[in-house]
Design a protein around this motif. Structure first.
Motif, PDB file in Angstrom:
ATOM      1  N   THR A 108     -31.073  49.957  11.762  1.00 20.62           N
ATOM      2  CA  THR A 108     -30.854  51.095  12.655  1.00 20.62           C
ATOM      3  C   THR A 108     -29.418  51.012  13.181  1.00 20.62           C
ATOM      4  N   ASP A 109     -28.931  52.084  13.760  1.00 22.00           N
ATOM      5  CA  ASP A 109     -27.705  51.970  14.545  1.00 22.00           C
ATOM      6  C   ASP A 109     -27.932  50.920  15.624  1.00 22.00           C
ATOM      7  N   LEU A 110     -26.903  50.136  15.933  1.00 15.31           N
ATOM      8  CA  LEU A 110     -27.026  49.142  16.988  1.00 15.31           C
ATOM      9  C   LEU A 110     -25.643  48.771  17.502  1.00 15.31           C
ATOM     10  N   VAL A 111     -25.622  48.036  18.606  1.00 14.98           N
ATOM     11  CA  VAL A 111     -24.380  47.535  19.189  1.00 14.98           C
ATOM     12  C   VAL A 111     -24.454  46.013  19.266  1.00 14.98           C
ATOM     13  N   LEU A 112     -23.379  45.359  18.857  1.00  9.24           N
ATOM     14  CA  LEU A 112     -23.262  43.911  19.025  1.00  9.24           C
ATOM     15  C   LEU A 112     -22.230  43.606  20.098  1.00  9.24           C
ATOM     16  N   LEU A 113     -22.591  42.743  21.022  1.00  7.89           N
ATOM     17  CA  LEU A 113     -21.656  42.216  22.023  1.00  7.89           C
ATOM     18  C   LEU A 113     -21.138  40.893  21.482  1.00  7.89           C
ATOM     19  N   LEU A 114     -19.814  40.789  21.332  1.00  6.11           N
ATOM     20  CA  LEU A 114     -19.227  39.636  20.654  1.00  6.11           C
ATOM     21  C   LEU A 114     -18.156  38.959  21.501  1.00  6.11           C
ATOM     22  N   GLY A 115     -17.971  37.687  21.232  1.00  2.75           N
ATOM     23  CA  GLY A 115     -16.911  36.909  21.866  1.00  2.75           C
ATOM     24  C   GLY A 115     -16.359  35.906  20.870  1.00  2.75           C
ATOM     25  N   LYS A 116     -15.470  35.034  21.344  1.00  2.00           N
ATOM     26  CA  LYS A 116     -14.839  34.034  20.486  1.00  2.00           C
ATOM     27  C   LYS A 116     -15.093  32.631  21.045  1.00  2.00           C
ATOM     28  N   VAL A 117     -15.411  31.720  20.135  1.00  2.00           N
ATOM     29  CA  VAL A 117     -15.611  30.323  20.530  1.00  2.00           C
ATOM     30  C   VAL A 117     -14.387  29.796  21.268  1.00  2.00           C
ATOM     31  N   GLN A 118     -13.210  30.262  20.855  1.00  2.00           N
ATOM     32  CA  GLN A 118     -11.958  29.767  21.455  1.00  2.00           C
ATOM     33  C   GLN A 118     -11.853  30.085  22.944  1.00  2.00           C
ATOM     34  N   ASP A 119     -12.637  31.046  23.434  1.00  2.00           N
ATOM     35  CA  ASP A 119     -12.590  31.412  24.848  1.00  2.00           C
ATOM     36  C   ASP A 119     -13.586  30.640  25.705  1.00  2.00           C
ATOM     37  N   ILE A 120     -14.352  29.742  25.090  1.00  2.00           N
ATOM     38  CA  ILE A 120     -15.223  28.858  25.869  1.00  2.00           C
ATOM     39  C   ILE A 120     -14.353  27.762  26.478  1.00  2.00           C
ATOM     40  N   GLU A 121     -14.431  27.595  27.787  1.00  2.00           N
ATOM     41  CA  GLU A 121     -13.669  26.546  28.476  1.00  2.00           C
ATOM     42  C   GLU A 121     -14.621  25.657  29.250  1.00  2.00           C
ATOM     43  N   THR A 136     -16.854  31.286  14.162  1.00  2.00           N
ATOM     44  CA  THR A 136     -16.216  31.229  15.478  1.00  2.00           C
ATOM     45  C   THR A 136     -16.567  32.433  16.356  1.00  2.00           C
ATOM     46  N   THR A 137     -17.484  33.263  15.888  1.00  2.00           N
ATOM     47  CA  THR A 137     -17.862  34.461  16.649  1.00  2.00           C
ATOM     48  C   THR A 137     -19.107  34.206  17.480  1.00  2.00           C
ATOM     49  N   LEU A 138     -18.990  34.419  18.770  1.00  2.00           N
ATOM     50  CA  LEU A 138     -20.128  34.333  19.673  1.00  2.00           C
ATOM     51  C   LEU A 138     -20.925  35.633  19.583  1.00  2.00           C
ATOM     52  N   HIS A 139     -22.241  35.507  19.519  1.00  2.00           N
ATOM     53  CA  HIS A 139     -23.101  36.672  19.359  1.00  2.00           C
ATOM     54  C   HIS A 139     -24.485  36.322  19.883  1.00  2.00           C
ATOM     55  N   PHE A 140     -25.326  37.327  19.984  1.00  2.00           N
ATOM     56  CA  PHE A 140     -26.723  37.108  20.351  1.00  2.00           C
ATOM     57  C   PHE A 140     -27.506  38.299  19.820  1.00  2.00           C
ATOM     58  N   ALA A 141     -28.643  38.613  20.395  1.00  2.00           N
ATOM     59  CA  ALA A 141     -29.448  39.727  19.882  1.00  2.00           C
ATOM     60  C   ALA A 141     -28.678  41.042  20.009  1.00  2.00           C
ATOM     61  N   PRO A 142     -28.841  41.953  19.041  1.00  2.00           N
ATOM     62  CA  PRO A 142     -28.211  43.272  19.148  1.00  2.00           C
ATOM     63  C   PRO A 142     -28.723  44.038  20.363  1.00  2.00           C
ATOM     64  N   CYS A 143     -28.034  45.124  20.673  1.00  2.00           N
ATOM     65  CA  CYS A 143     -28.454  46.043  21.728  1.00  2.00           C
ATOM     66  C   CYS A 143     -28.870  47.370  21.097  1.00  2.00           C
ATOM     67  N   LYS A 144     -29.930  47.942  21.613  1.00  2.73           N
ATOM     68  CA  LYS A 144     -30.417  49.223  21.096  1.00  2.73           C
ATOM     69  C   LYS A 144     -29.468  50.352  21.501  1.00  2.73           C
ATOM     70  N   VAL A 145     -29.509  51.448  20.723  1.00 11.76           N
ATOM     71  CA  VAL A 145     -28.721  52.631  21.061  1.00 11.76           C
ATOM     72  C   VAL A 145     -29.622  53.853  21.237  1.00 11.76           C
ATOM     73  N   ASN A 146     -30.935  53.642  21.147  1.00  5.80           N
ATOM     74  CA  ASN A 146     -31.896  54.700  21.453  1.00  5.80           C
ATOM     75  C   ASN A 146     -33.182  54.047  21.949  1.00  5.80           C
ATOM     76  N   ASP A 147     -34.098  54.851  22.439  1.00  8.03           N
ATOM     77  CA  ASP A 147     -35.307  54.315  23.064  1.00  8.03           C
ATOM     78  C   ASP A 147     -36.246  53.631  22.077  1.00  8.03           C
ATOM     79  N   GLU A 148     -36.066  53.897  20.771  1.00 11.64           N
ATOM     80  CA  GLU A 148     -36.938  53.284  19.780  1.00 11.64           C
ATOM     81  C   GLU A 148     -36.600  51.807  19.545  1.00 11.64           C
ATOM     82  N   GLY A 149     -35.417  51.355  19.971  1.00 14.41           N
ATOM     83  CA  GLY A 149     -35.022  49.969  19.782  1.00 14.41           C
ATOM     84  C   GLY A 149     -34.182  49.777  18.534  1.00 14.41           C
ATOM     85  N   PHE A 150     -33.987  48.532  18.141  1.00 13.10           N
ATOM     86  CA  PHE A 150     -33.128  48.216  17.002  1.00 13.10           C
ATOM     87  C   PHE A 150     -33.878  47.375  15.971  1.00 13.10           C
ATOM     88  N   LYS A 151     -33.355  47.395  14.733  1.00 13.25           N
ATOM     89  CA  LYS A 151     -33.808  46.520  13.658  1.00 13.25           C
ATOM     90  C   LYS A 151     -32.585  45.974  12.931  1.00 13.25           C
TER      91      LYS A 151
END
Length: 223
Positions: free
Chosen positions: A109-122, A147-162
């Motif tokens: 489905t359409d989804l959003v990923l929130l991402l970061g970088k390992v290099q920014d962990i202090e 080196t990419t920080l990630h976790f579960a995707p975020c939904k973009v509609n009420d049906e959720g994500f896959k």
């Protein structure tokens, strides 16, 4: 207004990009040259629970496919892999994980990923003002670098994500011995090939021993 443009307007509290934008390059790349239809067909059978995310690390039916053989040999250099999925109603950051090896996501489905970088962990802490949001259209396959920080995707509609999730075999399985914590990074080792920082609000993981290393608001994606 496109779905991406609408989401960007609704989420001005976080830097918001399309996966095709150049800003994605430090985090990963779009995968081409493979046909993921076998996995997409399987995902049509799966449901999206509305009371929380479901993550299945390894699905035999998804691993008994031609695409599994192709990805294992050509992408992972013939190292063993696992194919599973993550479905759900999530809309918050909640935490960040990373692995010692790339992860492949296929957006069903359409989804959003929130991402970061390992290099920014202090010293095992990460500031949420470094987080970037990326819109991933349905049907897009991406590589997330180790080196990419990630976790579960975020939904973009009420049906959720896959999303399909492909990783080195054994990732996210329970550790077979106690964590000796010889180094600072060892404090973050949570499961096999899974280093994890969580937001203090995510008490269910904090209570399981996850390090509450996310500082700032628990970012939410609105739709």
């Amino acid at each position: 207004m496109s779905n991406f443009e609408l989401l960007k307007a609704l989420n001005s509290h976080v830097p918001f990009y399309h996966v095709e934008d150049s800003q994605f390059q430090p985090y990963g790349k779009i995968i081409s040259g493979y046909d993921f239809k076998e996995l997409q067909l399987y995902m049509e059978q799966t449901i999206v629970p509305q009371d929380g995310n479901v993550y299945v690390a390894s699905v035999p039916e998804m691993e008994q496919t031609i695409i599994k053989e192709q990805i294992q040999f050509n992408f992972y250099g013939d190292m063993p892999i696992q194919i599973g999925y993550c479905n759900g109603p999530n809309s918050k950051l909640n935490g960040f994980e990373y692995h010692k090896g790339s992860e492949i996501n296929v957006a069903i489905t359409d989804l959003v990923l929130l991402l970061g970088k390992v290099q920014d962990i202090e010293h095992n802490y990460y500031e949420v003002n470094n987080v970037r949001a990326f819109f991933i259209p349905a049907g897009t396959a991406i590589e997330l670098y180790a080196t990419t920080l990630h976790f579960a995707p975020c939904k973009v509609n009420d049906e959720g994500f896959k999303a399909v999730v492909i990783l080195p075999a054994g990732t996210n399985e329970p550790l077979e011995k106690s964590n000796e914590k010889r180094t600072e990074e060892n404090e973050l080792l949570f499961m096999k090939n899974k280093w994890l920082l969580v937001h203090p609000e995510r008490e269910v993981l904090v209570n399981r021993g996850a390090h509450p290393g996310i500082r700032g608001i628990n970012i939410q994606i609105f739709n």
